[in-house]
Motif scaffolding. Structure first.
Motif, mmCIF file in Angstrom:
data_model
loop_
_atom_site.group_PDB
_atom_site.id
_atom_site.type_symbol
_atom_site.label_atom_id
_atom_site.label_comp_id
_atom_site.label_asym_id
_atom_site.label_seq_id
_atom_site.Cartn_x
_atom_site.Cartn_y
_atom_site.Cartn_z
ATOM 1 N N THR A 66 -5.663 6.597 -0.192
ATOM 2 C CA THR A 66 -4.132 4.819 -0.082
ATOM 3 C C THR A 66 -4.406 4.146 -1.363
ATOM 4 O O THR A 66 -5.666 3.675 -1.191
ATOM 5 C CB THR A 66 -4.086 3.916 0.867
ATOM 6 N N GLN A 103 -3.254 0.679 -3.545
ATOM 7 C CA GLN A 103 -2.513 -0.754 -4.157
ATOM 8 C C GLN A 103 -1.815 -0.969 -4.396
ATOM 9 O O GLN A 103 -2.567 -0.848 -5.724
ATOM 10 C CB GLN A 103 -3.646 -1.669 -2.546
ATOM 11 N N LYS A 104 -0.057 -1.230 -4.478
ATOM 12 C CA LYS A 104 0.065 -1.342 -6.030
ATOM 13 C C LYS A 104 0.629 -2.781 -5.901
ATOM 14 O O LYS A 104 0.924 -3.407 -4.302
ATOM 15 C CB LYS A 104 1.388 -0.188 -5.972
ATOM 16 N N TYR A 161 8.066 15.093 -7.238
ATOM 17 C CA TYR A 161 6.613 13.892 -7.093
ATOM 18 C C TYR A 161 6.331 13.714 -8.531
ATOM 19 O O TYR A 161 5.346 14.205 -7.673
ATOM 20 C CB TYR A 161 6.088 14.689 -5.835
ATOM 21 N N LYS A 208 3.844 10.972 -8.352
ATOM 22 C CA LYS A 208 3.196 10.522 -6.666
ATOM 23 C C LYS A 208 1.367 11.736 -6.688
ATOM 24 O O LYS A 208 2.036 12.883 -7.307
ATOM 25 C CB LYS A 208 4.386 10.298 -5.522
ATOM 26 N N ARG A 262 4.118 -5.605 -7.438
ATOM 27 C CA ARG A 262 5.076 -4.861 -7.355
ATOM 28 C C ARG A 262 5.722 -6.704 -8.002
ATOM 29 O O ARG A 262 5.825 -7.576 -7.715
ATOM 30 C CB ARG A 262 6.053 -4.342 -7.247
ATOM 31 N N SER A 291 1.136 -1.379 -0.352
ATOM 32 C CA SER A 291 0.018 0.134 0.012
ATOM 33 C C SER A 291 0.547 1.297 0.151
ATOM 34 O O SER A 291 2.091 1.779 0.661
ATOM 35 C CB SER A 291 -0.745 0.030 0.981
ATOM 36 N N GLU A 292 1.075 2.460 -0.605
ATOM 37 C CA GLU A 292 1.481 3.802 -0.591
ATOM 38 C C GLU A 292 0.825 4.620 -0.797
ATOM 39 O O GLU A 292 -0.678 5.206 -0.979
ATOM 40 C CB GLU A 292 1.811 3.556 -1.985
ATOM 41 N N LYS A 293 0.799 5.716 0.125
ATOM 42 C CA LYS A 293 0.140 6.543 1.219
ATOM 43 C C LYS A 293 0.243 7.289 -0.038
ATOM 44 O O LYS A 293 1.561 7.832 0.139
ATOM 45 C CB LYS A 293 0.047 6.789 2.700
ATOM 46 N N GLU A 324 1.818 11.789 -0.605
ATOM 47 C CA GLU A 324 2.542 12.135 0.172
ATOM 48 C C GLU A 324 1.908 13.414 0.439
ATOM 49 O O GLU A 324 0.815 14.422 -0.139
ATOM 50 C CB GLU A 324 3.922 12.931 -0.030
ATOM 51 N N ASP A 379 1.536 10.336 4.683
ATOM 52 C CA ASP A 379 3.189 10.648 4.854
ATOM 53 C C ASP A 379 3.661 11.741 5.099
ATOM 54 O O ASP A 379 3.750 12.669 3.663
ATOM 55 C CB ASP A 379 3.802 9.498 3.456
#
Length: 677
Positions: A639, A641-642, A143, A146, A644, A65-67, A69, A107
């Motif tokens: 957030t 969800q990614k 960024y 992002k 990889r 998960s990537e929050k 910024e 973040d």
């Protein structure tokens, strides 16, 4: 997995099974349970080894998960402290950055900016300059991939960079401005700019342009004065109101004494004016007692003549006379440099006189040049006589050392027109530009200089120089870099003295909040730039007598020393080369000037426009709860969800190695146990 890999694995399976069966089943007469067990262990070992040799790639998918910024960009300039907002800004940042709900959702990153952007969560509020556009660009690059809503905490007053509104429109992230400082509209007069020439000539007049602005709604009057010491040289009464809120005052001042002269522009303050620091500005003008005179002599009309004249007179210290060769009967004592444009036999008398009197000259050739004549008049360049035209592209000589220069975009320049044929040239010339013919670079000169006895010469072996000036304007929207090249060349040629091996470039007056950099050039005894020198700057502060030494640092084609941390005052300096009897002296003054103190209020208007253009609310330092609520309730800041996907080679799978070791160990122990070893 590729088909080839699958087929290899099947083949490995068959080979492993076949070898195991052949060794433990086919060759063994008794069919015992132990053989089946040994065969299985041998199969596992062989198959695992073959799989390692094949080394298939296994796909491994990781989910994370990537929050988003949340960026807090804080104006760290001294104007924030001047407004008395230090504690409120710190509390605002602390409240946002340490909020549990925000930290769970985002973040949080804290940046400060003044002249440059820095990532840190401690503030000094002492930056002497503010470059908000540079900070926005830095965050945009950082960024780029992002989601990063940015809270811009600033008074909106900038001292550097491009237009803030334009920069904010290019910013790709959501931008939430927070206003810092007093937004009350006070009556304020300010001298926004003083424009003048850097040089003036003695016993002459030089122009000064002063731009004055007024903030307020009522009608007011003031007086502008320009003083030199205790003498008022110019004054004018001014009237302002809400509509007529600016004036451009033009004055002409006398230049009486040779040297660096200081002048003070003062605007009489209003009775209730809060900020009077922006009511005065100081400037300096260097008064010189001579002007460089240049003559351009021609026999054919060509656009190059006009382009040369414009480039030369762009420096106020130069004056140019343009005359046809048959009309030129002036005294050579009136000129420091003679430019001979495409000379032919009609130039013989003039060129003979130039050689006899050892005068500085610049010869420009082209398709119309009579090389039979020119070959006999000088010995530095000799051209084959063909009568055919040729085009030459310029290539910069990086080792040129007659004077400091740089690449001004020669690779994009159109070719110059010259004459086809072999060129012989003296070893005593120094080449600035080489020729490139039909894509092939040569060591033959296109532009070169030479020194002979008491005179200097230059050779430009091609016409259509005007196209270079046009190309520079097309690339830079200005003729400045081309004109600067011609100015350096003219300065070199018009000087009657051989160049100094050490020279220092500096300004006589610096503002306390600006950059203060001195540059120096050092040449060896062959007058080639020497990067091995150890240059030391010795400073003495007038009044206190305090001394200090600072080393110059090599910076490409020159030496550089940064003195931006010096306190305001007057300084004498001596630049010297260690181990050489070379030095240069000078002096400069640093004004006690803080550009950040020139602002009496926050720039509410531009911050309001930024928030409107970004469809965001405008916030103030007291709106902590409001901005928290808006950030947390915005569904676009979610957030993500990614996944990889990694291709992992099987050779990195340590379990397979363990299986091989276990299978071999088990087979050995069992064979030992059953007495086969």
């Amino acid at each position: 997995m590729p088909t080839t890999t699958i087929l290899l694995l099947l083949l490995a399976f068959v080979v492993s099974a076949g070898l195991s069966a052949f060794q433990y089943l086919y060759k063994t007469k008794e069919r015992r349970l132990q053989n089946a067990l040994f065969g299985t262990l041998r199969f596992i070992t062989l198959f695992s080894l073959l799989v390692l040799l094949i080394n298939p790639q296994l796909k491994k998918v990781e989910y994370f998960s990537e929050k988003p910024e949340l960026v807090l960009a804080v104006d760290n300039s001294s104007s924030i402290a001047g407004f008395g907002e230090v504690e409120r800004v710190q509390e605002f940042v602390r409240s946002i950055a340490q909020d549990e709900n925000i930290r769970e959702r985002f973040d949080v990153e804290v940046f400060t900016f003044g002249r440059n952007l820095e990532q840190r969560d401690t503030f000094t509020f002492n930056e002497p300059q503010t470059n908000i556009p540079a900070a926005l660009k830095g965050l945009d690059d950082l960024y780029e991939q992002k989601t990063a809503p940015t809270i811009l905490i600033t008074d909106g007053n900038q001292t550097l960079g491009e237009d803030l509104l334009f920069s904010a429109q290019k910013f790709k992230q959501p931008l939430l401005p927070v206003v810092v400082g007093d937004t009350t509209l006070y009556q304020d007069l300010a001298i926004s700019r003083v424009n003048t020439n850097k040089y003036a000539f003695v016993n002459n007049w030089f122009p000064v342009e002063v731009l004055v602005n007024y903030t307020g709604k009522t009608k007011v009057t003031s007086q502008l004065r320009i003083r030199s010491g205790n003498v008022t040289l110019f004054s004018e009464n001014l009237t302002f109101d809400e509509d007529e809120n600016s004036h451009v005052i033009e004055a002409k001042l006398p230049s009486v004494s040779v040297g660096v002269n200081s002048y003070d522009v003062q605007l009489r303050p209003l009775p209730d004016e809060k900020n009077v620091l922006n009511n005065s500005k100081e400037f300096v003008v260097e008064v010189i007692d001579e002007r460089t005179s240049v003559a351009i002599v021609y026999n054919i009309l060509h656009p190059d003549v006009g382009a040369l004249k414009k480039a030369i007179v762009s420096n106020q210290q130069r004056e140019v006379v343009v005359e046809q060769i048959n009309d030129f009967n002036r005294s050579l004592d009136d000129f420091q440099l003679i430019i001979l444009y495409q000379p032919d036999r009609s130039f013989k008398r003039l060129m003979d006189q130039l050689e006899e009197e050892e005068r500085n000259q610049w010869i420009i050739t082209g398709p119309e040049t009579n090389w039979r004549f020119l070959n006999t008049q000088q010995e530095f360049v000799q051209h084959e006589i063909t009568g055919q035209p040729e085009e030459y592209f310029p290539v910069l000589n990086e080792n040129f050392g007659a004077f400091q220069t740089e690449d001004i975009g020669y690779s994009s320049f159109p070719p110059l027109k010259g004459n086809f044929g072999e060129l012989e040239f003296s070893e005593n010339i120094e080449i600035l530009l080489y020729r490139k013919i039909q894509g092939i670079e040569s060591k033959a000169p296109l532009l070169a200089v030479a020194e002979q006895a008491a005179s200097k010469k230059a050779f430009l072996l091609g016409a259509d120089l005007w196209k270079w000036r046009s190309q520079v304007y097309q690339d830079n929207a200005s003729f400045e870099v081309f004109d600067a090249l011609i100015d350096k060349l003219v300065q070199y040629l018009s000087s009657g003295k051989r160049k100094e091996r050490l020279s220092v470039s500096y300004e006589p007056l610096y503002h306390g909040s600006g950059e203060l950099v001195l540059t120096a050039e050092y040449f060896d005894k062959n007058y080639i730039f020497d990067p091995r020198g150890e240059l030391i700057l010795r400073l003495t502060e007038k009044g206190t007598g305090k001394e200090r030494e600072v080393p110059f640092m090599l910076n490409g084609g020159n030496y550089k020393v940064d003195l931006s941390n010096l306190s305001p005052g007057e300084y004498n300096f001596t630049a010297a080369v260690s181990g050489e009897n070379l030095s240069e002296r000078g002096s400069f003054r640093i004004l006690e000037f803080d550009v950040e103190e020139q602002f009496s209020r926050a720039n509410l208007e531009i911050l309001q426009k930024i928030s409107t253009n970004n469809n965001q609310d405008l916030y103030f330092l007291g709106d902590i709860d409001k901005i928290k609520k808006n950030i947390l309730s915005n569904d676009s800041y979610t957030t993500i969800q990614k996944s990889r996907e990694n291709n992992v080679p099987l050779i990195d799978w340590y379990y397979l190695l363990g299986i091989i070791v276990l299978a071999l160990s088990a087979e050995w122990f069992l064979r030992k146990y059953y007495g086969y070893i």
